[in-house]
Enzyme design. Structure first.
Site, PDB file in Angstrom:
ATOM      1  N   ASP A   1      81.668  49.084  28.481  1.00 56.81           N
ATOM      2  CA  ASP A   1      82.895  49.845  28.721  1.00 56.81           C
ATOM      3  C   ASP A   1      82.669  51.091  29.575  1.00 56.81           C
ATOM      4  OD1 ASP A   1      81.468  51.226  26.896  1.00 56.81           O
ATOM      5  OD2 ASP A   1      83.088  51.531  25.459  1.00 56.81           O
TER       6      ASP A   1
ATOM      7  N   ASP B   1      68.233  58.705  55.165  1.00 57.88           N
ATOM      8  CA  ASP B   1      69.555  58.348  55.681  1.00 57.88           C
ATOM      9  C   ASP B   1      70.531  58.753  54.584  1.00 57.88           C
ATOM     10  OD1 ASP B   1      71.862  57.240  56.646  1.00 57.88           O
ATOM     11  OD2 ASP B   1      70.988  55.277  57.099  1.00 57.88           O
TER      12      ASP B   1
ATOM     13  N   ASP C   1      77.169  60.475  58.341  1.00 55.28           N
ATOM     14  CA  ASP C   1      76.120  59.449  58.254  1.00 55.28           C
ATOM     15  C   ASP C   1      74.964  59.884  59.152  1.00 55.28           C
ATOM     16  OD1 ASP C   1      74.634  57.164  58.005  1.00 55.28           O
ATOM     17  OD2 ASP C   1      76.024  55.857  59.080  1.00 55.28           O
TER      18      ASP C   1
ATOM     19  N   HIS D   1      78.121  52.409  64.644  1.00 59.65           N
ATOM     20  CA  HIS D   1      79.369  51.860  64.082  1.00 59.65           C
ATOM     21  C   HIS D   1      80.403  52.964  64.008  1.00 59.65           C
ATOM     22  CE1 HIS D   1      78.031  53.939  60.430  1.00 59.65           C
ATOM     23  NE2 HIS D   1      76.832  53.457  60.711  1.00 59.65           N
TER      24      HIS D   1
ATOM     25  N   GLU E   1      72.285  55.224  66.311  1.00 60.24           N
ATOM     26  CA  GLU E   1      71.118  55.174  65.424  1.00 60.24           C
ATOM     27  C   GLU E   1      70.037  54.179  65.854  1.00 60.24           C
ATOM     28  OE1 GLU E   1      72.216  53.421  61.516  1.00 60.24           O
ATOM     29  OE2 GLU E   1      74.278  53.617  62.192  1.00 60.24           O
TER      30      GLU E   1
ATOM     31  N   TYR F   1      60.902  49.741  63.581  1.00 58.67           N
ATOM     32  CA  TYR F   1      60.339  49.445  62.257  1.00 58.67           C
ATOM     33  C   TYR F   1      59.029  48.676  62.434  1.00 58.67           C
ATOM     34  CZ  TYR F   1      65.197  50.538  61.235  1.00 58.67           C
ATOM     35  OH  TYR F   1      66.427  51.153  61.186  1.00 58.67           O
TER      36      TYR F   1
ATOM     37  N   GLU G   1      69.669  59.207  63.592  1.00 57.12           N
ATOM     38  CA  GLU G   1      71.109  58.892  63.620  1.00 57.12           C
ATOM     39  C   GLU G   1      71.957  60.153  63.673  1.00 57.12           C
ATOM     40  OE1 GLU G   1      72.494  56.939  60.010  1.00 57.12           O
ATOM     41  OE2 GLU G   1      74.208  56.099  61.094  1.00 57.12           O
TER      42      GLU G   1
HETATM   43  N1  GLY Z   1      73.901  54.665  56.291  1.00 58.52           N
HETATM   44  C1  GLY Z   1      74.134  53.344  56.699  1.00 58.52           C
HETATM   45  C2  GLY Z   1      74.101  53.227  58.146  1.00 58.52           C
HETATM   46  O1  GLY Z   1      73.465  54.010  58.809  1.00 58.52           O
HETATM   47  O2  GLY Z   1      74.756  52.423  58.733  1.00 58.52           O
HETATM   48 MN    MN Z   2      75.018  54.459  60.267  1.00 58.78          MN
HETATM   49 MN    MN Z   3      72.987  55.947  58.149  1.00 55.20          MN
END
Ligand code: GLY
Ligand code: MN
Ligand code: MN
Length: 427
Positions: free
Chosen positions: A37, A247, A258, A341, A372, A376, A396
């Site tokens: 719950d 991030d 972000d 994005h 960004e 890697y 980013e």
């Molecule tokens: N924090 C998720 C991205 O960078 O898209």
């Molecule tokens: Mn992002």
């Molecule tokens: Mn991000």
């Protein structure tokens, strides 16, 4: 602050997009069970919030359109002393009527009755196709096959693509708070502490600055963990000599930030780390400079892949000619995601990348997006120089498209090797 007039103008703009003789409904978010719950923290549905600025659960907005005549109806929870004792005060229909610039307000218990009434003879029903099943069932029960069903979210996505001045102000405020958090994280003496301790410092900074929540689960990834794109375990040790990919961004009054920074645990980048870091940073700076009205995200994507591929060749991570490597997608092993994005009420803002004809939407003044680029290098990848193995770097920033180009909204967050090192050793 977003004014009631602005919310009204959004509802008016949405109503204009609806077909004549239609009903549009937008529900608040539902509570999600965590276990037994207990529930996850409640967060309003972004589309519903965009249209109302109302945070309460169990509410609904209905837009009824006759020929060109429009009626907006809001449903809210009934005042109930006993229930409010447990779960907090509700606005109630009397106060809601005073606050919202809508035509009618009812308690939510009347939703089905009113829905049935307004649906009569209306030929198109708009609702969010991502709605949970029980709500869809209710809507479909009354609208059966007599009506065309359309996804209201698609119309809202178009509207959310361009941010108003008041939305941009809130995004800027979110970024200012996030700057403070990243700077505290850079300065923090963190060797041998846990990733989640650093996460706590970041999120504590969000909250003490008036941001109630993060905009997404913070990623605090030391060393090789940075090579997991959405690493959220955050439970490893911060090891001397390694880098941490952070991030993390707060949500301020429902608007996201972000930001990713990749910083050394001990405050000083090693030579190999600097080589990789500056390669990614150079790419990021160049890509940001491409942003202006009419430019396209796909152009930025392509360029970022070319530049990162060049960088990988230069550092000996890839071997061969750029053209062939790009064709084989060899670079994607080390840079497998998009360049950025849309960002707004959601971190990955629910706004379209293509128009109705499937044509890419070019940048326009008032759009906000992230940039960004990353690399890697997995610790077990024997094909790359040993000195780079186990390092993941992403950088980013959040960018506003302006009339003449762009504004980097997060330009004040320390980013160059020199800035980051200097900040670490400052008091
Ligand atoms: N924090 C998720 C991205 O960078 O898209
Ligand atoms: Mn992002
Ligand atoms: Mn991000």
């Amino acid at each position: 602050m977003i004014s009631e007039l602005e919310y009204k103008s959004r509802r008016d703009a949405l109503a204009k997009k609806l077909k004549s003789y239609s009903v549009g409904v937008m529900f608040s978010a539902t509570h999600k069970t965590r276990s037994n719950d207990t529930e996850y923290p409640y967060r309003q549905n972004s589309n519903f919030y965009y249209l109302t600025g109302f945070k309460e659960a169990n509410s609904c907005l209905m837009i009824v359109k006759k020929k060109s005549k429009v009626k907006t109806v809001l449903f809210v929870e009934k005042k109930d002393e006993t229930k409010e004792l447990w779960t907090g005060k509700r606005l109630g229909e009397v106060e809601a009527k005073k606050r919202f610039l809508v035509d009618e307000v009812y308690i939510v218990d009347e939703f089905e009755k009113k829905f049935k009434k307004y649906l009569e003879k209306k030929q198109t029903l708009y609702f969010d196709f991502k709605l949970d099943y029980s709500k869809v069932k209710t809507l479909k029960r009354y609208s059966k096959n007599l009506y065309t069903h359309k996804n209201i979210a698609l119309l809202l996505q178009e509207m959310r693509l361009i941010k108003s001045d008041s939305e941009i102000k809130l995004i800027k405020k979110a970024i200012t708070i996030t700057k403070d958090a990243h700077h505290k994280a850079i300065k923090f003496k963190k060797t041998d502490k846990k990733e989640y301790e650093l996460q706590a410092l970041i999120e504590h900074t969000f909250k003490t600055n008036g941001a109630y929540s993060d905009a997404y689960t913070s990623i605090v990834a030391c060393g090789n963990s940075a090579n997991t794109l959405h690493y959220v375990d955050n439970d490893k040790k911060l090891v001397d000599g390694e880098l941490i990919l952070i991030d993390a961004g707060c949500e301020y009054k429902y608007y996201a930030s972000d930001i990713t920074r990749t910083i050394p645990v001990n405050g000083k980048f090693s030579e190999a780390q600097i080589e990789l870091y500056n390669m990614v940073l150079d790419v990021q700076v160049q890509i940001i400079k491409m942003i202006k009205p009419h430019a396209k995200r796909s152009e930025l994507q392509k360029k970022s892949e070319e530049l990162l591929c060049d960088g990988m060749i230069k550092l000996g991570i890839l071997k061969g000619k750029r053209k062939k490597l790009l064709k084989k997608n060899a670079h994607k092993k080390y840079y497998p995601h998009g360049i950025g994005h849309w960002m707004g009420l959601d971190v990955h803002d629910e706004a379209p990348y293509k128009d109705k004809k499937e044509k890419e939407i070019p940048f326009m003044s008032g759009m906000v997006l992230t940039i960004e680029p990353a690399i890697y290098c997995d610790k077990d990848d024997k094909t790359i120089p040993k000195k780079y193995r186990g390092i993941g770097i992403r950088i980013e920033d959040d960018i506003l498209v302006t009339k003449n180009g762009f504004e980097n909204l997060s330009f004040e967050i320390a980013k160059s090797v020199e800035e980051v090192e200097k900040l670490y050793s400052s008091l």
